[in-house]
Design a protein around this motif. Structure first.
Motif, short mmCIF file in Angstrom:
data_model
loop_
_atom_site.label_atom_id
_atom_site.label_comp_id
_atom_site.label_asym_id
_atom_site.label_seq_id
_atom_site.Cartn_x
_atom_site.Cartn_y
_atom_site.Cartn_z
N ARG A 27 0.76 -1.14 -0.21
CA ARG A 27 0.02 0.07 -0.09
C ARG A 27 0.77 1.17 -0.10
O ARG A 27 0.32 2.40 0.02
N CYS A 113 -7.58 2.18 -6.89
CA CYS A 113 -7.17 3.70 -6.93
C CYS A 113 -8.29 4.50 -7.08
O CYS A 113 -8.03 5.82 -7.13
N HIS A 115 -10.11 5.06 -4.37
CA HIS A 115 -10.26 5.55 -3.07
C HIS A 115 -11.12 6.76 -3.09
O HIS A 115 -10.96 7.76 -3.66
N ILE A 118 -9.24 10.12 -3.01
CA ILE A 118 -8.25 10.55 -4.17
C ILE A 118 -9.45 11.36 -4.95
O ILE A 118 -10.49 10.99 -5.42
N ARG A 123 -7.73 10.08 -10.45
CA ARG A 123 -7.92 8.64 -10.40
C ARG A 123 -7.55 7.95 -11.75
O ARG A 123 -6.59 6.99 -11.60
N LYS A 158 0.82 11.26 -4.62
CA LYS A 158 1.24 10.27 -4.04
C LYS A 158 1.92 11.04 -2.58
O LYS A 158 1.67 10.09 -1.61
N LYS A 160 0.20 12.91 -0.84
CA LYS A 160 -1.06 12.99 0.13
C LYS A 160 -1.40 11.57 0.50
O LYS A 160 -1.66 11.35 1.61
N ILE A 161 -1.37 10.59 -0.50
CA ILE A 161 -1.43 9.21 -0.22
C ILE A 161 -0.68 8.86 1.09
O ILE A 161 -0.86 8.19 1.80
N ARG A 162 0.84 9.32 1.01
CA ARG A 162 1.62 8.82 1.90
C ARG A 162 1.55 9.47 3.34
O ARG A 162 1.55 8.93 4.31
N LEU A 166 -3.38 6.54 3.61
CA LEU A 166 -4.53 5.95 3.04
C LEU A 166 -4.58 4.53 2.98
O LEU A 166 -3.40 4.03 2.45
N PHE A 168 -5.65 1.18 1.26
CA PHE A 168 -6.30 0.99 0.06
C PHE A 168 -6.75 -0.55 0.19
O PHE A 168 -6.09 -1.79 0.39
#
Length: 407
Positions: A27, A113, A115, A118, A123, A158, A160-162, A166, A168
């Motif tokens: 993830r 992806c 999510h 996001i 996406r 990316k 933001k995801i880290r 987030l 998944f």
């Protein structure tokens, strides 16, 4: 030389599968991308010396996972993650010690992806890059924005995801319909990228169109009652049926209306028609069904010998109402010009905001064609010049140059 070629082919074909398979459990997109990069570097260093492994993808998976485990240890990952690490290690051993077929997790990764956290507009770019391995510059071209802008957006996403850590998770069945459109858009964008690259020798994306059709078929098995999935498959197959007719024996580009329709693959056309009928019976109408219906009308020339432009114009009207993209607006202008005259087509073209079409090649190619018909010579030359500058395929640039030279 052969070893390096195999590594390059494996990189092109397996990158998306490797990333998808690892992301389901790990993830952390950035860490996974780094680990896969390290694995390919290790292959370049190791395989020429010891030989190519029997299962190259499994070897790369093993190496990438070792990098992830090492990284986790270095960062003192919490003990809660240790069971996952052990399970991953056992799974890797199972893959490399048996004849297990490497799983295709890309479709699942696409839904991951989508999510809710996001941005819906990002996406599809995220899926294109992380799942299908398309570079930011090519994605930017599909979205008609600057490569640097797309690269920045993906980097921020990316991050933001880290930063938000987030998670998944595979969406439940009740969530699938709301997430489906982004997946359809990604498969369609991938097909378009592969379609454009098909005529370019040694292009790493030549097989992407086939890959997109394969993913479309998988998606149909996953959501067999969604009419837009049938519509997307019908659209791609109608286009695929005409691939060999796009260029003559000398490699010259031939536009759809001038193609030798006896070269079209009737089997693919009939399959596309079957999907289009199934879509109409599934209930509901969507953009992919309308786009496929437009291609279906073109396909009828194989039997009737003519193009029903009025039907195409009506279908574009419907498409513009539900999905007024640049492609739909330009397509409508082209069809209207055929039915009602070039003046009407130009009026529709010139109604599109100029800022939106600065980098949109089909707009300028059509503008050049219509201005040429109307004998607006300077405007035609200018439009053709812009279309030529925006064309990435040599044969299309040459075709447009010939058209311009006739003014």
């Amino acid at each position: 030389m052969e070893t390096h070629q195999i590594i390059e082919e494996t990189a092109r074909n397996a990158y998306g599968r490797l990333l998808s398979f690892l992301t389901v459990n790990w993830r952390d997109l950035q860490a996974i991308e780094d680990a896969i990069g390290d694995a390919f570097l290790a292959a370049l260093e190791t395989w020429p010396k010891v030989g190519i492994p029997d299962m190259p993808e499994a070897w790369l998976l093993t190496t990438a996972r070792r990098r992830l485990i090492d990284r986790a240890r270095r960062t003192r990952i919490s003990e809660m993650a240790l069971p996952t690490l052990l399970a991953m290690s056992e799974d890797t051993q199972r893959l490399t010690s048996s004849s297990y077929t490497f799983p295709d997790e890309r479709l699942r990764m696409m839904f991951l992806c989508t999510h809710p956290a996001i941005d819906p507009g990002m996406r599809t770019p995220l899926m294109l890059q992380t799942v299908l391995g398309i570079d930011a510059a090519r994605i930017a071209s599909a979205f008609i924005i600057k490569p640097s802008t797309m690269s920045q957006r993906l980097t921020r996403l990316k991050a933001k995801i880290r930063a938000e850590r987030l998670t998944f998770e595979t969406p439940g069945s009740e969530e699938i319909p709301d997430r489906l459109d982004s997946v359809l858009e990604t498969i369609y964008a991938a097909y378009g990228s592969g379609w454009e690259e098909a005529a370019i020798v040694d292009s790493p994306r030549k097989s992407l169109a086939e890959e997109a059709i394969y993913l479309g078929r998988l998606l149909l098995q996953f959501v067999p009652r969604e009419p837009e999935v049938y519509g997307l498959l019908a659209l791609m197959l109608h286009c695929e049926a005409r691939r060999e007719a796009r260029h003559d024996d000398k490699g010259n580009y031939i536009p759809l209306t001038e193609q030798n329709c006896t070269l079209w693959k009737q089997g693919l056309i009939m399959e596309a028609e079957d999907y289009l009928r199934a879509a109409s019976q599934a209930g509901g109408i969507g953009r992919f069904q309308l786009m496929a219906a437009i291609q279906s009308v073109h396909a009828q020339r194989l039997w009737t010998g003519r193009i029903e432009w009025e039907a195409i114009a009506q279908l574009y009207e419907g498409l513009v109402r539900i999905n007024p993209t640049l492609g739909a607006l330009v397509g409508r202008a082209a069809a209207v010009a055929e039915v009602y005259g070039s003046e009407h087509g130009v009026i529709l073209l010139e109604a599109i905001p100029s800022a939106d079409v600065v980098a949109y090649q089909p707009y300028w190619a059509l503008a050049g064609h219509l201005y040429k018909r109307l004998e607006r010579k300077e405007e035609a030359r200018s439009a053709y010049s812009r279309a030529i500058g925006l064309s990435t395929e040599v044969s299309i640039r040459q075709f447009l140059s010939r058209q311009a030279s006739e003014i």
